[in-house]
Design an enzyme around this catalytic site. Structure first.
Site, short mmCIF file in Angstrom:
data_model
loop_
_atom_site.label_atom_id
_atom_site.label_comp_id
_atom_site.label_asym_id
_atom_site.label_seq_id
_atom_site.Cartn_x
_atom_site.Cartn_y
_atom_site.Cartn_z
N LYS A 1 0.87 -1.19 0.00
CA LYS A 1 0.00 0.00 0.00
C LYS A 1 0.90 1.23 0.00
CE LYS A 1 -1.91 3.06 1.81
NZ LYS A 1 -1.78 4.45 1.29
N SER B 1 4.64 8.64 9.39
CA SER B 1 4.64 9.56 10.53
C SER B 1 4.51 8.79 11.85
CB SER B 1 3.48 10.54 10.39
OG SER B 1 2.27 9.83 10.44
N GLU C 1 9.27 2.63 11.06
CA GLU C 1 10.28 3.68 10.91
C GLU C 1 9.51 4.99 10.86
OE1 GLU C 1 13.36 3.58 11.21
OE2 GLU C 1 13.79 1.45 10.96
N CYS D 1 13.80 11.49 6.40
CA CYS D 1 13.73 11.30 7.85
C CYS D 1 15.13 11.36 8.47
CB CYS D 1 12.99 10.02 8.21
SG CYS D 1 13.47 8.63 7.23
N GLN E 1 2.04 19.98 2.88
CA GLN E 1 3.41 19.93 3.42
C GLN E 1 4.02 21.33 3.40
OE1 GLN E 1 5.08 17.27 4.93
NE2 GLN E 1 6.53 18.90 5.44
N GLU F 1 9.63 17.32 14.18
CA GLU F 1 10.11 17.12 12.81
C GLU F 1 9.33 18.03 11.86
OE1 GLU F 1 9.31 13.35 10.77
OE2 GLU F 1 11.44 13.33 10.24
P1 ADP Z 1 3.35 11.06 5.74
O1 ADP Z 1 3.24 12.27 6.58
O2 ADP Z 1 4.72 10.65 5.37
O3 ADP Z 1 2.38 11.03 4.62
P2 ADP Z 1 1.66 9.09 7.01
O4 ADP Z 1 1.95 8.35 8.25
O5 ADP Z 1 0.45 9.94 6.95
O6 ADP Z 1 2.97 9.90 6.75
O7 ADP Z 1 1.60 8.10 5.77
C1 ADP Z 1 2.48 7.04 5.58
C2 ADP Z 1 1.72 5.88 4.98
O8 ADP Z 1 0.77 5.42 5.92
C3 ADP Z 1 0.94 6.23 3.71
O9 ADP Z 1 0.99 5.15 2.81
C4 ADP Z 1 -0.47 6.40 4.24
O10 ADP Z 1 -1.46 6.15 3.26
C5 ADP Z 1 -0.50 5.33 5.31
N1 ADP Z 1 -1.53 5.54 6.32
C6 ADP Z 1 -2.03 6.69 6.79
N2 ADP Z 1 -2.96 6.46 7.73
C7 ADP Z 1 -3.04 5.13 7.89
C8 ADP Z 1 -3.80 4.25 8.71
N3 ADP Z 1 -4.70 4.71 9.61
N4 ADP Z 1 -3.62 2.93 8.58
C9 ADP Z 1 -2.72 2.44 7.70
N5 ADP Z 1 -1.97 3.21 6.90
C10 ADP Z 1 -2.12 4.53 6.98
#
Ligand code: ADP
Length: 485
Positions: free
Chosen positions: A174, A228, A252, A286, A333, A387
């Protein structure tokens, strides 16, 4: 299914989703890279089922077959390097040279794990009981969910998918919503590598929606996540809180990486490390050096030299030949970066250089931001604690190496940390006492090799290391067999 929409890849078939999302170029928001399907939850379940069915077939292949498949993927990445670098730069905004480097890295990772697939071994140990022997071997974990962020749209998927496959697991991938293009291209390459249908699946779409299936489904045995901290926590809670067996998980997350510059540093080297570590890839790494911790004796020379070097950083369209710093990845962002710049000013830091957003470049509307340097900052300021994930760095002035080390470690994160010094004594001490998963001596905090462990401590990471031979910890499970002949 419209040919214009790039579909998901599930159970060996290309499948459109219930809807699709446009992939927009951050260097020119009028340019739509393509329309990418968004999978439904039912399709995510189909992908998990397909992976579960395929995994034993894949694991039953010989190590040589798995190795050759991974090697083919690596070779194809190399063959298509220019095209993929262009796609990466176009959809994510990474300067073309860096994007090309990332494709190479992804290829090297597949080639490395092609080798590792052949080296899966075990141990044979004597027992405490007479005649008994004990065998220790590694087996695949099963079905692995791979969830990735947008900042390395090929390298991060590669360093999760390649070891997962090398050790005989099946994958449901995903990718981040902002970068489906590279994910789709990688899926296209993997689809051509001859794995049993269902061994590798791509489901694109919204994290929260698909996460409900990909984290909670008890048929998923392991989850590898980069993103994140807040999402990382959700992943962890789902992995242990779901019904049925808990999932193994690896996270990570963020960093607030210090680069320490000591009085005896080669100043030009320190400037080069800071420039690259803090601002390249638009600071969206990161491992970026967001805290530049500089001792009194070298502070003014370092700051003056760094500002001079920053004046030479050309901000522009990621695919323009002169560009060093591409745009920020998207509007939200950019908004976050600007919010932190404003916060830094309100907390009393001096904006010594840059920090201005630019709405366009040569008439192209995009998310451009001049790299920003704060001086006169203190360790407790928000810009030194959270961050930012943009081309924004702060200088923290300290009196000596002791204070530098204290400040460097005064953070909830612990991914990467650097020191610039010509003293063996200081280098040895910082190498030992920096609380980080990766320490760089006279090198930028960002920019890591593809064949050695990657990961951090404290709030940056959870679970076993990624990359290199250490990846086996996460992507295999150990079996101990007692044999009484
Ligand atoms: P960033 O700020 O780098 O976008 P995120 O943590 O929002 O960080 O996203 C990182 C990944 O996690 C993306 O592929 C996002 O679609 C996925 N993601 C976000 N929310 C969820 C969730 N509740 N469950 C699983 N995956 C998620």
């Amino acid at each position: 299914m419209s040919d214009l929409i790039k579909p998901n890849f599930i159970a060996g078939e290309w499948l459109a989703g219930p809807d699709a999302a446009p992939n927009v170029n951050p260097s020119d928001t009028r340019d739509v890279v393509g329309l990418y399907a968004r999978a439904s939850q039912a399709q995510a379940r189909m992908a998990v089922a397909a992976a579960q069915a395929a995994q034993p077939l894949w694991a039953a292949q010989t190590p040589m077959q798995r190795s050759e498949a991974l090697d083919r993927i690596g070779s194809e990445l190399l063959t298509r390097r220019a095209e993929l670098a262009d796609l990466l730069a176009r959809e994510e905004g990474k300067a073309l040279g860096d994007a090309s480097g990332e494709v190479l890295r992804a290829a090297h990772i597949f080639k490395f794990f092609a080798g590792e697939a052949l080296r899966v071994g075990g141990e044979l140990i004597g027992s405490t009981r007479p005649n008994m022997s004990v065998e220790i071997c590694r087996e695949p974990v099963g079905v692995v969910t791979v969830i990735t962020p947008w900042n390395f749209p090929l390298a991060i998927p590669a360093w999760k998918i390649a070891p997962a496959l090398a050790y005989g697991n099946a994958v449901v991938f995903k990718p981040a919503e902002l970068v489906p293009g590279c994910a789709w291209a990688l899926a296209d390459i993997i689809a051509g590598a001859g794995l049993p249908a269902g061994t590798f699946n791509l489901v694109m779409g919204r994290g929260r929606e698909l996460g409900e299936v990909l984290l909670e489904d008890p048929r998923v045995q392991a989850i590898t996540f980069t993103g994140s901290e807040s999402t990382g926590r959700k992943v962890a809670l789902s992995a242990v809180g779901r019904s049925g067996p808990m999932a193994k998980f690896q996270l990570e997350m963020g960093g607030k990486n210090p680069l320490v510059v000591l009085d005896d540093a080669d100043v030009d080297q320190a400037i080069a490390c800071a420039l690259n570590g803090a601002f390249y890839s638009t600071g969206q790494r990161c491992t970026a050096s967001s805290r530049l911790i500089v001792t009194d004796g070298v502070h003014d020379r370092f700051v003056a030299g760094l500002i001079q070097a920053m004046e030479g950083l050309v901000v522009g369209d990621a695919r323009a030949p002169d560009t060093v710093i591409g745009p920020v990845v998207d509007a939200s962002q950019l908004e976050q970066d600007m919010r932190y710049i404003d916060l830094g000013l309100r907390e009393g830091a001096t904006l010594a250089y840059g920090g201005k957003a630019q709405k366009d470049w040569n008439g192209q509307p995009g998310f451009y931001l001049q790299p920003a340097l704060f001086t006169d900052t203190t360790p407790s300021m928000t810009i030194n604690r959270e961050e930012i994930f943009g081309p924004v760095a702060s200088v923290i002035r300290v009196s000596d190496a002791d204070e530098a080390l204290r400040v460097a470690n005064d953070t909830p994160f612990g991914l990467s940390a650097g020191v610039v010094t010509q003293s063996l004594k200081h280098a040895a001490r910082f190498k030992r006492d920096l609380q980080a998963g990766m320490v760089m001596v006279n090198a930028p905090t960002a920019g890591v090799d593809p064949h050695v462990p990657f990961g951090g401590r404290k709030g940056s990471s959870y679970g076993p290391r990624e990359q290199g031979r250490y990846a086996a910890e996460f992507f295999t499970t150990v079996k101990t067999t007692y044999i009484n002949p």
